[in-house]
Motif scaffolding. Structure first.
Motif, PDB file in Angstrom:
ATOM      1  N   ASN A  16       0.831  -1.326   0.072  1.00 54.75           N
ATOM      2  CA  ASN A  16      -0.007  -0.121   0.066  1.00 54.75           C
ATOM      3  C   ASN A  16       0.923   1.171  -0.001  1.00 54.75           C
ATOM      4  O   ASN A  16       1.661   1.468   0.949  1.00 54.75           O
ATOM      5  CB  ASN A  16      -1.064  -0.058   1.087  1.00 54.75           C
ATOM      6  N   ALA A  18       0.235   4.409   0.809  1.00 50.55           N
ATOM      7  CA  ALA A  18       0.159   5.174   1.984  1.00 50.55           C
ATOM      8  C   ALA A  18       0.980   4.620   3.143  1.00 50.55           C
ATOM      9  O   ALA A  18       1.695   5.242   3.841  1.00 50.55           O
ATOM     10  CB  ALA A  18      -1.031   5.319   2.345  1.00 50.55           C
ATOM     11  N   TYR A 150     -16.804   9.175   2.056  1.00 47.72           N
ATOM     12  CA  TYR A 150     -15.307   9.395   1.826  1.00 47.72           C
ATOM     13  C   TYR A 150     -14.919  10.109   0.580  1.00 47.72           C
ATOM     14  O   TYR A 150     -14.104  10.975   0.624  1.00 47.72           O
ATOM     15  CB  TYR A 150     -14.716   7.840   1.574  1.00 47.72           C
ATOM     16  N   ALA A 158     -11.126  11.738   0.898  1.00 44.18           N
ATOM     17  CA  ALA A 158     -10.112  10.991  -0.040  1.00 44.18           C
ATOM     18  C   ALA A 158      -9.263  11.705  -0.989  1.00 44.18           C
ATOM     19  O   ALA A 158      -8.329  11.297  -1.317  1.00 44.18           O
ATOM     20  CB  ALA A 158     -11.189   9.846  -0.979  1.00 44.18           C
ATOM     21  N   TRP A 160      -7.762  14.352  -0.171  1.00 47.95           N
ATOM     22  CA  TRP A 160      -6.497  15.116   0.509  1.00 47.95           C
ATOM     23  C   TRP A 160      -5.925  13.984   1.765  1.00 47.95           C
ATOM     24  O   TRP A 160      -4.794  14.420   2.203  1.00 47.95           O
ATOM     25  CB  TRP A 160      -6.779  16.442   0.918  1.00 47.95           C
ATOM     26  N   ALA A 161      -6.654  13.170   2.291  1.00 45.59           N
ATOM     27  CA  ALA A 161      -6.168  12.656   3.525  1.00 45.59           C
ATOM     28  C   ALA A 161      -5.314  11.307   2.995  1.00 45.59           C
ATOM     29  O   ALA A 161      -5.891  10.303   2.438  1.00 45.59           O
ATOM     30  CB  ALA A 161      -7.447  12.296   4.497  1.00 45.59           C
ATOM     31  N   HIS A 162      -4.128  11.149   3.423  1.00 48.40           N
ATOM     32  CA  HIS A 162      -3.472   9.826   2.922  1.00 48.40           C
ATOM     33  C   HIS A 162      -4.104   8.587   3.682  1.00 48.40           C
ATOM     34  O   HIS A 162      -4.150   7.458   3.005  1.00 48.40           O
ATOM     35  CB  HIS A 162      -1.992   9.979   3.135  1.00 48.40           C
ATOM     36  N   ILE A 163      -4.402   8.901   4.658  1.00 51.99           N
ATOM     37  CA  ILE A 163      -4.861   7.650   5.530  1.00 51.99           C
ATOM     38  C   ILE A 163      -6.213   8.062   6.305  1.00 51.99           C
ATOM     39  O   ILE A 163      -6.404   9.216   6.764  1.00 51.99           O
ATOM     40  CB  ILE A 163      -3.930   7.248   6.789  1.00 51.99           C
ATOM     41  N   THR A 164      -7.162   7.027   6.476  1.00 51.00           N
ATOM     42  CA  THR A 164      -8.482   7.313   7.134  1.00 51.00           C
ATOM     43  C   THR A 164      -8.702   5.878   7.913  1.00 51.00           C
ATOM     44  O   THR A 164      -7.876   5.097   7.842  1.00 51.00           O
ATOM     45  CB  THR A 164      -9.574   7.645   6.388  1.00 51.00           C
ATOM     46  N   SER A 179     -12.286   1.192  -0.231  1.00 53.27           N
ATOM     47  CA  SER A 179     -11.501   0.848  -1.006  1.00 53.27           C
ATOM     48  C   SER A 179     -11.731   1.136  -2.604  1.00 53.27           C
ATOM     49  O   SER A 179     -10.821   1.589  -3.255  1.00 53.27           O
ATOM     50  CB  SER A 179     -10.728  -0.584  -1.001  1.00 53.27           C
ATOM     51  N   GLY A 182     -10.620   4.835  -2.208  1.00 55.84           N
ATOM     52  CA  GLY A 182      -9.322   5.101  -1.681  1.00 55.84           C
ATOM     53  C   GLY A 182      -8.005   4.396  -2.576  1.00 55.84           C
ATOM     54  O   GLY A 182      -7.103   5.020  -2.776  1.00 55.84           O
ATOM     55  N   ARG A 187      -4.509   5.662  -1.360  1.00 55.93           N
ATOM     56  CA  ARG A 187      -4.807   5.768   0.084  1.00 55.93           C
ATOM     57  C   ARG A 187      -4.801   4.563   0.912  1.00 55.93           C
ATOM     58  O   ARG A 187      -4.851   3.505   0.245  1.00 55.93           O
ATOM     59  CB  ARG A 187      -6.226   6.410   0.310  1.00 55.93           C
TER      60      ARG A 187
END
Ligand code: S5P
Length: 323
Positions: A16, A18, A150, A158, A160-164, A179, A182, A187
């Protein structure tokens, strides 16, 4: 065990993007500190991030607690009324026969309207200080709904956030939903396998299932929010599951504090030393231990404390490597 490997060595074991990027950032910045910025005013939010950014590998945010400006609020209200009206018209036929029709269910957070400047500045700070962004959204709905939450709405997480992160409570379909949005963007997702709060229900069989769900979705789920490494969890012989020697999930751990043992709302704290050395976790998540408990945020002290937590987290990790 992966505990004998450096963060840099572990980066290559993740597919992955991220996850790889997080591990490389940790190694490059010599920081396993994630600062949790639960501050509700935009100006404070950005100044704390600017101050602690140099010391963190990851900044955890929860954008829903940022106040919406009044003009935005009024616009938002019109949107809601409009949507409600649409909903009533669309469903008029089925609604009319129901004498006791009392409420309409909406997902306010998929309404389009937000201050894009905040996202722009947050993204700029992430590049300036070399940290990743983790939106602590804690998704918990059916696949179709979480995909909408998301990708769209006020926050467009989704984009801008690399991880959630997500609660595993709905079962594997929550991962499929997230998924689908992302994964094409590179992501990554964390599952909440355990919680730091007193009386948490996320334990035993629930935690075991969370680990199994993650294992079946390794391309997107690269780790957990948990209180310990959970080695061997979900690998019971009765499930006919084979222990994968290469299994490398990242464990990100909240409920970390040097000074406190808890708050009056059920939060429980452990020291960075206990979390990294004894429990074998990878990233310490620290909020009020850094930005403080009062309403007025002291940026200078947040900076000093971020440095202190970073040093403590890294020193303990180096000690763990030598074991
Ligand atoms: O089990 C959990 C999971 C999370 S993500 N316990 C937690 O405390 N968190 C989050 O970590 C919580 O929502 C908050 O944002 C942060 C801890 O903040 P602190 O101020 O108590 O350090």
């Amino acid at each position: 065990s992966v505990l004998g490997l450096t963060y840099g060595e572990r980066a290559a074991r993740h597919s992955n993007p991220a996850a790889r990027s997080l591990l490389e950032t940790i190694e490059r910045k010599r920081s396993n500190l994630c600062v949790s910025v639960d501050v509700s005013k935009k100006a404070n939010f950005l100044s704390v991030i600017d101050a602690v950014g140099p010391y963190a590998c990851l900044i955890k945010v929860y954008l829903s607690i940022i106040h919406v400006h009044l003009p935005d609020m009024i616009e938002l209200l019109f949107y809601v009324l409009f949507i409600l009206l649409l909903d009533v018209c669309t469903h008029a036929l089925s609604i009319l026969p129901l004498a006791s029709y009392v409420s309409l269910k909406t997902h306010i957070d998929i309404i389009e309207d937000f201050d894009d400047d905040l996202i722009k500045q947050l993204t700029e700070l992430s590049a300036k200080h070399d940290f990743l962004i983790f939106e602590d959204r804690k998704f918990a709905d059916i696949g179709n709904t979480v995909a909408l939450q998301y990708s769209g709405g006020v926050h467009r997480i989704a984009s801008w956030a690399h991880i959630t992160n997500a609660h595993p409570v709905p079962g594997p379909s929550i991962i499929s939903g997230l998924s689908s949005v992302g994964l094409p963007l590179g992501r990554g997702l964390l599952l909440l396998a355990e919680m730091s709060t007193k009386g948490s229900l996320a334990r035993g069989e629930y935690t075991e299932e969370a680990v199994r769900m993650a294992r079946a979705n390794r391309d997107f789920v690269f780790g957990f929010i948990a209180q310990r490494r959970m080695e061997g969890v979900g690998l019971g012989a009765e499930q006919n599951e084979v222990l994968d020697q290469n299994e490398d999930f990242m464990i990100l751990t909240p409920g970390v504090g040097l000074e406190y043992t808890g708050d009056n709302l059920g939060q429980q704290y452990n020291t960075p030393r206990k979390v990294v050395l004894e429990a074998g976790c990878d990233v310490i998540i620290v909020g009020r231990g850094i930005y403080g408990k009062s309403n007025t945020v002291n940026v200078a002290s947040a900076q000093t404390l971020a440095e202190r937590y970073r040093d403590e987290g890294w020193r303990t990790y180096e000690e763990r490597l030598k074991l």
